[in-house]
Scaffold this motif. Structure first.
Motif, short mmCIF file in Angstrom:
data_model
loop_
_atom_site.label_atom_id
_atom_site.label_comp_id
_atom_site.label_asym_id
_atom_site.label_seq_id
_atom_site.Cartn_x
_atom_site.Cartn_y
_atom_site.Cartn_z
N VAL A 126 0.86 -1.18 0.00
CA VAL A 126 0.00 0.00 0.00
C VAL A 126 0.90 1.23 0.00
O VAL A 126 1.92 1.25 0.70
N PRO A 127 0.59 2.26 -0.77
CA PRO A 127 1.44 3.47 -0.78
C PRO A 127 1.69 4.00 0.62
O PRO A 127 0.79 4.06 1.46
N ARG A 128 2.93 4.40 0.89
CA ARG A 128 3.29 4.90 2.21
C ARG A 128 2.58 6.20 2.55
O ARG A 128 2.53 6.61 3.70
N THR A 129 2.06 6.87 1.53
CA THR A 129 1.32 8.10 1.78
C THR A 129 -0.02 7.83 2.44
O THR A 129 -0.65 8.74 2.98
N PHE A 130 -0.50 6.57 2.38
CA PHE A 130 -1.75 6.22 3.02
C PHE A 130 -1.60 6.30 4.54
O PHE A 130 -0.53 6.01 5.08
N ALA A 131 -2.67 6.68 5.22
CA ALA A 131 -2.64 6.73 6.68
C ALA A 131 -2.43 5.36 7.28
O ALA A 131 -1.79 5.21 8.32
N SER A 132 -2.95 4.33 6.63
CA SER A 132 -2.84 2.97 7.17
C SER A 132 -3.16 1.97 6.07
O SER A 132 -3.88 2.27 5.12
N ASP A 133 -2.57 0.75 6.20
CA ASP A 133 -2.95 -0.32 5.29
C ASP A 133 -4.39 -0.76 5.57
O ASP A 133 -5.14 -1.08 4.64
N GLY A 134 -4.74 -0.82 6.84
CA GLY A 134 -6.08 -1.27 7.20
C GLY A 134 -6.44 -0.89 8.61
O GLY A 134 -5.57 -0.72 9.47
N VAL A 135 -7.74 -0.77 8.86
CA VAL A 135 -8.25 -0.44 10.18
C VAL A 135 -9.38 -1.41 10.51
O VAL A 135 -10.28 -1.65 9.68
N VAL A 136 -9.33 -1.97 11.70
CA VAL A 136 -10.38 -2.87 12.18
C VAL A 136 -11.17 -2.13 13.25
O VAL A 136 -10.59 -1.64 14.22
N VAL A 137 -12.47 -2.03 13.08
CA VAL A 137 -13.32 -1.30 14.01
C VAL A 137 -14.18 -2.28 14.80
O VAL A 137 -14.88 -3.11 14.23
#
Length: 328
Positions: free
Chosen positions: A85-96
């Motif tokens: 995933v581009p490093r500019t993304f805040a996160s690869d993934g978020v689990v809620v």
């Protein structure tokens, strides 16, 4: 109706999709999506030699393993290892809503598990920097913590959405997901959970309530994505460890099943029925139907048709994508 003489949904109450298929009445709020052609119903999703343990079966789904194969990393973790995933993304993934990273577990993914972004930010500050002086281990922990706090701050866009969300646990999770998706840095995956479907007894009221929460939450998510201008850029998929057995038990419930129905929705989803309904005339010795659609084929569609990622390494083989996505 022969298999479920006391708990079957009355024919007149079914939300009709086709001559032979329909939705539970509690899923009625999804009907407009079907009519718009943006809801795909994936029938008979499962895998060979199904495992009927909650823990083992969800592990199979999360890791995309074979029934007898044990893997440590989630299928998304493996996919993102090959195509980061581009490093500019805040996160690869978020689990809620849970600490279980599921398909994002293992490896070096930048994945976060949170129940609420605001609460997460408050709890993330676990120690004072001064305490780390001369303590390399603690200094490392604080650096990791600072990175997480920064990522969480990026994830919470603090947007004022006009969309109204259901006032229940799943509705709150959907609202949190919408705020995460609204952030300008980008997130590859958001995973939500809705539990309680293990209806061994008194299934009708529990099932109706949970399906209504699911449908109303997905409808609100769709409204929020449209409001944010991200409906065409988001793919929503459901998944669960297994379905329910066709025949009702003596407690007005159903036991662990195999092949299940899943949904795909989004602005680039080609609506319709995919896979095949369960063949109730050819059940196994324990009363379960064979699967018609391998769950890894559903995943292959995400990887190859949505992200343009080769799916072989992530899924441990080749699985023909299911044509539930439009080009683009």
């Amino acid at each position: 109706y022969a298999l479920r003489p006391t708990i079957a949904v009355a024919r007149d109450d079914v939300v009709q999709l086709s001559e032979h298929a329909g939705l539970h009445p509690s899923l009625a709020s999804l009907a407009p999506l079907w009519q718009e052609g943006r809801l795909a119903v994936l029938q008979g999703v499962g895998y060979p030699e199904p495992n009927l343990s909650h823990f083992r079966s969800i592990e199979i789904w999360d890791t995309a393993s074979r029934s007898e194969e044990y893997l440590q990393d989630g299928w998304l973790t493996r996919a993102f290892k090959g195509a980061p995933v581009p490093r500019t993304f805040a996160s690869d993934g978020v689990v809620v809503g849970t600490n279980d990273l599921g398909p994002l577990a293992g490896g070096d993914t930048r994945a976060l598990a949170i129940a609420d972004t605001g609460q997460f930010l408050r709890r993330a500050r676990l120690a004072q920097p001064a305490a780390a002086a001369g303590n390399r281990a603690l200094a490392h922990i604080l650096k990791v913590e600072a990175d997480i706090v920064q990522a969480a701050a990026h994830l919470d866009a603090k947007v004022a959405l006009a969309t109204e969300f259901p006032r229940n646990g799943f509705g709150n999770a959907v609202k949190t997901a919408a705020r995460i998706i609204a952030n300008p840095w980008g997130v590859a995956v958001v995973r939500l959970t809705l539990s309680g479907f293990d209806t061994h007894a008194n299934q009708p009221p529990t099932h109706a309530r949970l399906l209504a929460e699911l449908a109303d939450g997905l409808t609100a998510l769709r409204a929020a994505l449209v409001e944010l201008g991200k409906w065409n850029d988001t793919l929503v998929l459901t998944y669960a460890e297994f379905g329910r057995r066709p025949k009702e038990n003596r407690n007005s419930g159903t036991d662990h099943g195999t092949a299940n129905v899943q949904f795909a929705l989004g602005g680039r989803v080609t609506g319709g029925l995919y896979g095949a309904p369960p063949d109730l005339a050819r059940l196994s010795a324990d009363g379960n139907p064979a699967h018609a659609l391998d769950f890894r084929a559903v995943y292959a569609t995400v990887l190859e048709r949505w992200w343009g990622i080769d799916s072989y390494d992530a899924l441990g083989g080749r699985f023909a994508p299911v044509p539930y996505l439009t080009a683009g």
